[in-house]
Design a protein around this motif. Structure first.
Motif, PDB file in Angstrom:
ATOM      1  N   ILE A 103       0.311 -48.706 -50.867  1.00 51.72           N
ATOM      2  CA  ILE A 103      -1.005 -48.809 -51.508  1.00 51.72           C
ATOM      3  C   ILE A 103      -1.309 -50.275 -51.807  1.00 51.72           C
ATOM      4  N   ARG A 104      -2.489 -50.714 -51.383  1.00 52.49           N
ATOM      5  CA  ARG A 104      -2.915 -52.087 -51.680  1.00 52.49           C
ATOM      6  C   ARG A 104      -3.720 -52.114 -52.976  1.00 52.49           C
ATOM      7  N   HIS A 142      -7.863 -51.344 -62.290  1.00 55.33           N
ATOM      8  CA  HIS A 142      -8.477 -50.553 -63.343  1.00 55.33           C
ATOM      9  C   HIS A 142      -8.702 -49.097 -62.919  1.00 55.33           C
ATOM     10  N   GLN A 143      -8.508 -48.829 -61.635  1.00 57.23           N
ATOM     11  CA  GLN A 143      -8.629 -47.451 -61.134  1.00 57.23           C
ATOM     12  C   GLN A 143      -7.266 -46.767 -61.034  1.00 57.23           C
ATOM     13  N   LEU A 144      -6.272 -47.345 -61.700  1.00 62.05           N
ATOM     14  CA  LEU A 144      -4.917 -46.802 -61.613  1.00 62.05           C
ATOM     15  C   LEU A 144      -4.839 -45.324 -62.045  1.00 62.05           C
ATOM     16  N   PRO A 145      -5.496 -44.907 -63.130  1.00 62.58           N
ATOM     17  CA  PRO A 145      -5.408 -43.480 -63.490  1.00 62.58           C
ATOM     18  C   PRO A 145      -5.912 -42.553 -62.380  1.00 62.58           C
ATOM     19  N   HIS A 146      -7.020 -42.936 -61.733  1.00 61.56           N
ATOM     20  CA  HIS A 146      -7.550 -42.136 -60.620  1.00 61.56           C
ATOM     21  C   HIS A 146      -6.578 -42.144 -59.450  1.00 61.56           C
ATOM     22  N   LEU A 147      -6.004 -43.300 -59.177  1.00 54.75           N
ATOM     23  CA  LEU A 147      -5.031 -43.442 -58.092  1.00 54.75           C
ATOM     24  C   LEU A 147      -3.822 -42.531 -58.332  1.00 54.75           C
ATOM     25  N   VAL A 148      -3.293 -42.558 -59.526  1.00 53.39           N
ATOM     26  CA  VAL A 148      -2.117 -41.732 -59.854  1.00 53.39           C
ATOM     27  C   VAL A 148      -2.457 -40.246 -59.717  1.00 53.39           C
ATOM     28  N   ARG A 149      -3.663 -39.879 -60.130  1.00 53.19           N
ATOM     29  CA  ARG A 149      -4.052 -38.471 -60.035  1.00 53.19           C
ATOM     30  C   ARG A 149      -4.119 -38.003 -58.577  1.00 53.19           C
ATOM     31  N   MET A 181       1.694 -37.134 -52.253  1.00 45.25           N
ATOM     32  CA  MET A 181       1.898 -38.168 -51.236  1.00 45.25           C
ATOM     33  C   MET A 181       3.237 -38.864 -51.420  1.00 45.25           C
ATOM     34  N   ASN A 182       3.723 -39.419 -50.307  1.00 43.92           N
ATOM     35  CA  ASN A 182       4.982 -40.160 -50.298  1.00 43.92           C
ATOM     36  C   ASN A 182       4.673 -41.655 -50.376  1.00 43.92           C
ATOM     37  N   ILE A 183       4.577 -42.186 -51.590  1.00 42.09           N
ATOM     38  CA  ILE A 183       4.253 -43.604 -51.791  1.00 42.09           C
ATOM     39  C   ILE A 183       5.544 -44.412 -51.796  1.00 42.09           C
ATOM     40  N   VAL A 184       5.688 -45.301 -50.801  1.00 41.66           N
ATOM     41  CA  VAL A 184       6.930 -46.060 -50.649  1.00 41.66           C
ATOM     42  C   VAL A 184       6.776 -47.543 -50.969  1.00 41.66           C
ATOM     43  N   LYS A 196       5.586 -49.385 -61.726  1.00 37.42           N
ATOM     44  CA  LYS A 196       6.310 -48.507 -62.655  1.00 37.42           C
ATOM     45  C   LYS A 196       5.797 -47.065 -62.620  1.00 37.42           C
ATOM     46  N   ASN A 197       4.590 -46.890 -62.070  1.00 33.92           N
ATOM     47  CA  ASN A 197       3.994 -45.561 -62.032  1.00 33.92           C
ATOM     48  C   ASN A 197       4.452 -44.730 -60.836  1.00 33.92           C
ATOM     49  N   PHE A 198       5.263 -45.335 -59.956  1.00 32.24           N
ATOM     50  CA  PHE A 198       5.692 -44.643 -58.740  1.00 32.24           C
ATOM     51  C   PHE A 198       7.215 -44.695 -58.651  1.00 32.24           C
ATOM     52  N   LYS A 199       7.845 -43.534 -58.527  1.00 31.06           N
ATOM     53  CA  LYS A 199       9.287 -43.434 -58.711  1.00 31.06           C
ATOM     54  C   LYS A 199      10.115 -43.567 -57.435  1.00 31.06           C
ATOM     55  N   ASN A 200       9.481 -43.534 -56.271  1.00 31.92           N
ATOM     56  CA  ASN A 200      10.251 -43.533 -55.019  1.00 31.92           C
ATOM     57  C   ASN A 200       9.929 -44.724 -54.128  1.00 31.92           C
TER      58      ASN A 200
END
Length: 406
Positions: free
Chosen positions: A132-133, A160-167, A174-177, A205-209
């Motif tokens: 993700i960019r 600033h769109q991080l909450p929407h992105l995480v949702r 999705m597999n965010i690497v 920190k919001n993505f665990k993998n």
């Protein structure tokens, strides 16, 4: 490279011509890897939009570089140059979902920079690894046209769109690497870059993998004597320490990625052109060369300054010239520039011609594109021939009926 070497190449291959010094590319690559030697997992992805000749891609592949690409055509060139798909990153902007899907099917790492495409892709392909960019809203570049991390940039997903992105990620599974940012080119203040890096760490920190963090590039190189440049060594010292501590906090050893283009090839490039005419007006002495912004657009497009030398008579008395091209509109390479006395037939050498020069060339005014030569192990090797009239006609289709009948 010496001026005599360049003159020999101009005589051997004709002009105008681009020449690239393989040794300088290697030294820049080594300088960057050495600056970050304290990081266990470091990866350099060459941003091939800077200079996409297949021979240059092959040279960097042999050094161990991966590729950063921005179009499916660049991906195909990278594969043609022998890169394995997993060594290629695809970081497009504004392309169709179909193009992203086609590239992903090749096994190339994709990097998505808007929420709409992210959600559509994640819904269809939740298992495909995605980077993700992020747009950190940091103005780190030195020119408005090449600063891409500010709030009005078309690039990246706003932090600033991080909450929407995480949702979206949670809903699609999705597999965010990886997480990526690129603040722009010609970075002068490494503290601003480090500030943007902290934003990237917070997002990560919001993505665990995750497997990697990509910090982009944009390192400034010198364009003239005593010019300022990005302090790569200082950046390497500070960012390496912070990156290693973040990995410890994250609980996993991640790969640190950079995607330099200009930093690797700019200073390795030389553009050679012959002086057609020296013309004096009431206030200016013009040196008109056998080239124009169809070959080197950066001075007209960005206002960039390329150091210009008269390599035919380097010890001549210096005079002030405006160096101009043969394109039928304003076509200026330099105004009121001090250069060793120029005579018709002399060869001028433009420095820092490795990045965004040939790659932005065109056939404007129906002029041919120049040749490219790679200087390696003390010899010049032609890696792109001068275009010919047949090249201009290729892919053109004449009228199927006589023009007089229209």
């Amino acid at each position: 490279m010496q001026g005599k070497d360049l003159l020999q190449l101009a005589e051997q291959f004709g002009n105008p011509i681009y020449v690239y010094d393989a040794e300088k590319i290697q030294s820049q690559y080594n300088r960057l890897t050495k600056a970050f030697s304290k990081v266990d997992k470091l990866r350099i992805n060459y941003a091939m939009k800077a200079l996409s000749n297949v021979a240059i891609l092959q040279l960097l592949r042999e050094m161990g570089s991966g590729l950063d690409t921005v179009s499916i055509q660049e991906v195909l060139l990278g594969l043609h140059a022998g890169y394995e798909p997993e060594k290629i990153f695809f970081t497009p902007n504004g392309v169709s979902l179909e193009e992203i899907e086609e590239v992903a099917a090749m096994g190339v790492q994709i990097n998505i920079d808007n929420l709409s495409i992210l959600e559509q892709f994640g819904t269809k392909f939740p298992n495909v690894p995605v980077c993700i960019r992020i747009n950190p809203h940091v103005m780190a570049g030195g020119n408005a046209n090449i600063s891409v991390g500010h709030i009005d940039s078309k690039f990246g997903i706003s932090v600033h769109q991080l909450p929407h992105l995480v949702r979206i990620v949670e809903n699609t599974k999705m597999n965010i690497v990886g997480i990526h940012m690129h603040t722009g080119s010609d970075i002068l203040d490494i503290e601003v870059f480090l500030y943007a890096a902290e934003i990237l760490f917070d997002v990560a920190k919001n993505f665990k993998n995750l497997e990697f963090l990509d910090f982009g590039s944009g390192f400034k190189v010198p364009y003239k004597k005593d010019d300022i440049e990005t302090d790569i060594e200082e950046l390497g010292k500070k960012l390496s320490k912070r990156f290693n501590s973040f990995c410890a906090e994250y609980g996993k050893e991640l790969t640190l990625i950079f995607e330099p283009g200009k930093f690797l090839v700019s200073e390795a490039g030389f553009f050679l052109a012959k002086v057609n005419v020296v013309k004096q007006t009431t206030s200016t002495v013009f040196a008109g060369i056998d080239s124009g912004f169809n070959h080197l657009i950066r001075p007209m497009f960005y206002g960039s300054q390329h150091h210009i030398e008269n390599i035919s008579h380097p010890k001549g008395k210096e005079r002030f010239y405006s160096v101009v091209g043969y394109i039928c509109e304003t076509d200026t390479f330099a105004n009121n520039r001090k250069i060793a006395e120029i005579k018709e037939g002399d060869i001028l050498c433009f420095r820092n011609a490795g990045a965004y020069c040939f790659s932005m060339s065109s056939n404007y005014n129906s002029r041919y594109k120049p040749a490219e030569v790679l200087w390696i192990n003390g010899e010049g090797h032609l890696i792109r021939a001068h275009e010919t009239f047949e090249d201009l006609l290729r892919n053109q289709i004449p009228l199927p009926i006589p023009a007089a009948s229209i």
